[in-house]
Enzyme design. Structure first.
Site, PDB file in Angstrom:
ATOM      1  N   ASP A   1     -31.699  29.313 -22.236  1.00 50.37           N
ATOM      2  CA  ASP A   1     -30.620  28.332 -22.276  1.00 50.37           C
ATOM      3  C   ASP A   1     -31.115  27.164 -23.112  1.00 50.37           C
ATOM      4  O   ASP A   1     -32.194  27.224 -23.710  1.00 50.37           O
ATOM      5  CB  ASP A   1     -30.241  27.880 -20.859  1.00 50.37           C
ATOM      6  CG  ASP A   1     -28.790  27.412 -20.753  1.00 50.37           C
ATOM      7  OD1 ASP A   1     -28.393  26.550 -21.559  1.00 50.37           O
ATOM      8  OD2 ASP A   1     -28.064  27.877 -19.863  1.00 50.37           O
TER       9      ASP A   1
ATOM     10  N   HIS B   1     -25.738  27.719 -26.046  1.00 46.30           N
ATOM     11  CA  HIS B   1     -26.846  27.479 -25.103  1.00 46.30           C
ATOM     12  C   HIS B   1     -28.158  28.015 -25.673  1.00 46.30           C
ATOM     13  O   HIS B   1     -28.922  28.689 -24.992  1.00 46.30           O
ATOM     14  CB  HIS B   1     -26.545  28.137 -23.747  1.00 46.30           C
ATOM     15  CG  HIS B   1     -25.448  27.470 -22.978  1.00 46.30           C
ATOM     16  ND1 HIS B   1     -25.594  26.240 -22.401  1.00 46.30           N
ATOM     17  CD2 HIS B   1     -24.179  27.874 -22.713  1.00 46.30           C
ATOM     18  CE1 HIS B   1     -24.465  25.899 -21.790  1.00 46.30           C
ATOM     19  NE2 HIS B   1     -23.579  26.869 -21.982  1.00 46.30           N
TER      20      HIS B   1
ATOM     21  N   GLU C   1     -19.303  28.905 -23.386  1.00 42.06           N
ATOM     22  CA  GLU C   1     -19.429  27.501 -23.781  1.00 42.06           C
ATOM     23  C   GLU C   1     -20.122  27.343 -25.139  1.00 42.06           C
ATOM     24  O   GLU C   1     -21.113  26.626 -25.282  1.00 42.06           O
ATOM     25  CB  GLU C   1     -20.181  26.719 -22.701  1.00 42.06           C
ATOM     26  CG  GLU C   1     -19.458  26.706 -21.371  1.00 42.06           C
ATOM     27  CD  GLU C   1     -20.228  25.994 -20.276  1.00 42.06           C
ATOM     28  OE1 GLU C   1     -19.581  25.466 -19.342  1.00 42.06           O
ATOM     29  OE2 GLU C   1     -21.474  25.955 -20.335  1.00 42.06           O
TER      30      GLU C   1
END
Length: 628
Positions: free
Chosen positions: A188, A251, A318
């Site tokens: 991440d 990420h 995202e």
């Protein structure tokens, strides 16, 4: 397998019904159960037997003996020969069932297990251990199998590193409650946690926060490939497959801090603890750069060798598109591939990764954003933004794991998702027809490690809520009975304590009222709420103020309990609720309850720094499992 067990299988398939409130403490509830009179006594002469020519039962038998020694202090001999007429024995025998199915028959002189795979044998051993009380096991007959093939937990190891010992402890607990998927979020923005031999810089630099943040050593680090191989083997013995997640295209800051040339801008970049930087970073992998795909294929090749699971998780969530919009390489890719926009560019990215994974015999699964721009042909979807993504995927023939934030996100507080709410989740939506419902593989709880970062705090977020996911993943829909489940949770807390788990002492909330900008001022003044419906007996009452929104926190200086307008008790101290809570609990006492009277709560409060403050006031009480 003896004729007795063959007849038992037929008997159970015809006569036994779903389990409900049996008084046993099994979690999850078995599919079919029949309780008989008597019990089997375990003593120093008890033996565990299986046929030496059949390795199906080797681990289950040794596991059962080791765990029985922990629980009883007795050393149970394991024999690799079966005498069907022996007494005081636990006999493992072969019978053809589905992979995780088992048959368990307990009589006063012996226990018989019928299974066809190591998984079924292991779950029979787990059931025996759960039934054990004071060295005895009740006489009964069980036929059991899971409702879903995916009964999972996602553990975030990137935002905060989770130690190998903690992961092993979690695996042991998951296995004891018949969960079978551990999804490790390994990469991440906050760190790269898995050794990649071709790119050693990923862990040399990308696994450690810069010194300026003062992060403790235990919050960072990585797993060597040897450590991960050992974890995979440890989990597999307990019928748990570890699914790795290598996040892309977003990420990805941990990679870009090491390999800035894989970004659209060229950097430089550095990683940061979660709350010390933007929640979502704009910089992601450059989808127009061939070097990006070369790098990811190199990484995934090593990951595939470490993890035998069919699935690899590639994230996909995202991923801001702002850098792609201004990147000449990405725009050239969109033009050359005939793509409509950046959403279709992400779909191109995921589909390209999927083709590579499929060529290596693997399947990809991603968060539901991978639906955007068109779903890769063989991809599975993990539906987290509600269940609609899962419905859309299943309707187009894609497999789905349900893990919505509404019921399955265990970094959320217990007030937002308590055990009862988690238990109420039904993974198969009514909106799907029977053929589409077959694509629901199961459900999964998710834990993100940005708030609760110490192992005891992670435990508290997982347990006892994870028991609800375990039961909903295994037991039939018809057995749902929260009152009985809650009783069984209470009787399983000892096992959690013995396993060194710091579980949450759960509370119930009863809303007394809310405050808004219209009901508070910047000076201390009383606000009053009718509490008659919540006060039904004499005793102690625990009141909590919780801010929910607005620019201003709420200050509290005095709280009173009134009966027909007369003061019964009060608590005076300075409390605050806002972004941080300080002393926001108040305790009141009612000496004598009088039916038919009006009870009120009067609080002297002020909104500090303006009147833009919203929140609620609750009576809270701890769940007393001992009385369930």
């Amino acid at each position: 397998m003896t004729k007795k067990n063959i007849l038992l299988l037929l008997l159970l398939s015809i006569t036994c019904t779903g389990v409900a409130a049996t008084g046993l403490n099994l979690i999850p509830q078995p599919q079919r159960l029949k309780i008989n009179n008597g019990h089997f006594q375990i003593d120093e002469k008890t033996v565990i037997c299986y046929d030496e020519d059949d390795k199906t039962f080797k681990y289950a038998a040794s596991y059962l003996a080791a765990e029985l020694k922990k629980k009883t202090g007795l050393t149970i001999e394991v024999k690799t020969a079966i005498d069907p007429d022996s007494t005081n024995s636990i006999l493992f025998g072969l019978e053809r069932h589905a992979e995780e199915r088992y048959i368990l028959s307990v009589s006063s002189d012996h226990i018989e297990v019928a299974a066809f795979t190591p998984q079924g044998a292991f779950y029979a051993a787990v059931t025996i251990l759960q039934l054990l009380e004071n060295k005895t096991i009740p006489c009964l007959e069980i036929a059991d199998w899971p409702r879903f093939e995916w009964r999972g937990l996602m553990l975030d190891c990137s935002r905060t590193f989770q130690s190998v010992d903690y992961i092993k402890k979690t695996i042991d607990l998951m296995a004891f409650y018949k969960m079978n998927v551990l999804h490790l979020h390994l990469t991440d923005d906050q760190g790269w946690r898995i050794e990649i031999k071709k790119y050693p810089e990923l862990t040399q630099k990308g696994a450690t926060f810069p010194e300026k943040y003062g992060e403790p050593e235990r919050h960072q680090g990585y797993y060597t490939q040897q450590q991960m191989k050992e974890l995979v083997e440890y989990a597999a013995l307990r019928n748990i497959r570890i699914i790795p997640e290598i996040e892309m295209p977003g990420h990805s800051l941990a990679v870009l801090s090491c390999r800035p040339e894989l970004s659209c801008t060229g950097g430089p970049f550095e990683i940061f603890p979660f709350f010390k930087g933007p929640g979502i970073t704009s910089d992601i992998y450059c989808a127009g750069n061939e070097a990006t795909f070369t790098f990811l294929e190199d990484v995934l090749s090593e990951v595939f060798d470490l993890f035998p699971s069919e699935f690899v998780h590639i994230g996909g969530d995202e991923a801001p598109k702002s850098r792609w919009k201004s990147c000449s390489k990405c725009q050239t890719r969109i033009k050359n591939e005939g793509l409509k926009d950046e959403h279709e560019l992400q779909s191109y990215f995921i589909k390209r990764i999927e083709r590579f994974a499929n060529s290596k015999g693997k399947r990809i699964i991603g968060w539901d954003e991978i639906l955007e721009g068109g779903l890769a042909p063989n991809a599975a979807v993990m539906s987290w933004r509600g269940i609609n993504g899962g419905i859309a995927a299943a309707r187009t023939g894609h497999d789905v794991v349900m893990s919505p934030t509404s019921h399955c996100y265990f970094d959320y507080t217990y007030k937002a998702i308590n055990t009862q709410r988690a238990y109420s989740f039904e993974p198969v939506p009514d909106a799907l027809n029977p053929d589409q419902q077959k694509h629901i593989l199961g459900l999964q709880a998710n834990f993100w490690s940005h708030i609760d970062r110490e192992e005891n705090l992670v435990d508290r977020q997982l347990w006892p809520r994870l028991l609800a996911i375990a039961e909903r993943g295994w037991s039939s829909k018809e057995t749902r009975n929260f009152d009985d489940f809650q009783r069984r949770v209470g009787n399983n807390l000892k096992h959690l304590r013995d396993s060194n788990v710091t579980y949450k002492k759960e509370v119930t909330y009863q809303t007394v009222g809310q405050w808004t900008p219209d009901t508070v001022t910047e000076k201390y003044a009383p606000i009053t709420f009718d509490a008659t419906a919540h006060i039904q007996k004499a005793g102690d009452y625990h009141l909590r103020f919780e801010y929910t929104s607005g620019a201003c926190r709420l200050g509290i200086e005095r709280v009173e309990l009134l009966m027909d307008g007369e003061l019964e008790s009060y608590d005076v101290h300075r409390g605050v609720t806002g972004a941080r809570n300080e002393n926001n609990d108040y305790h009141l006492k009612l000496g004598q309850f009088r039916p038919g009277r009006k009870y009120q709560i009067r609080a002297f409060v002020r909104s500090e720094g303006g009147t833009d403050s919203n929140g609620s006031i609750f009576f809270i009480s701890e769940v007393n499992y001992d009385k369930l």
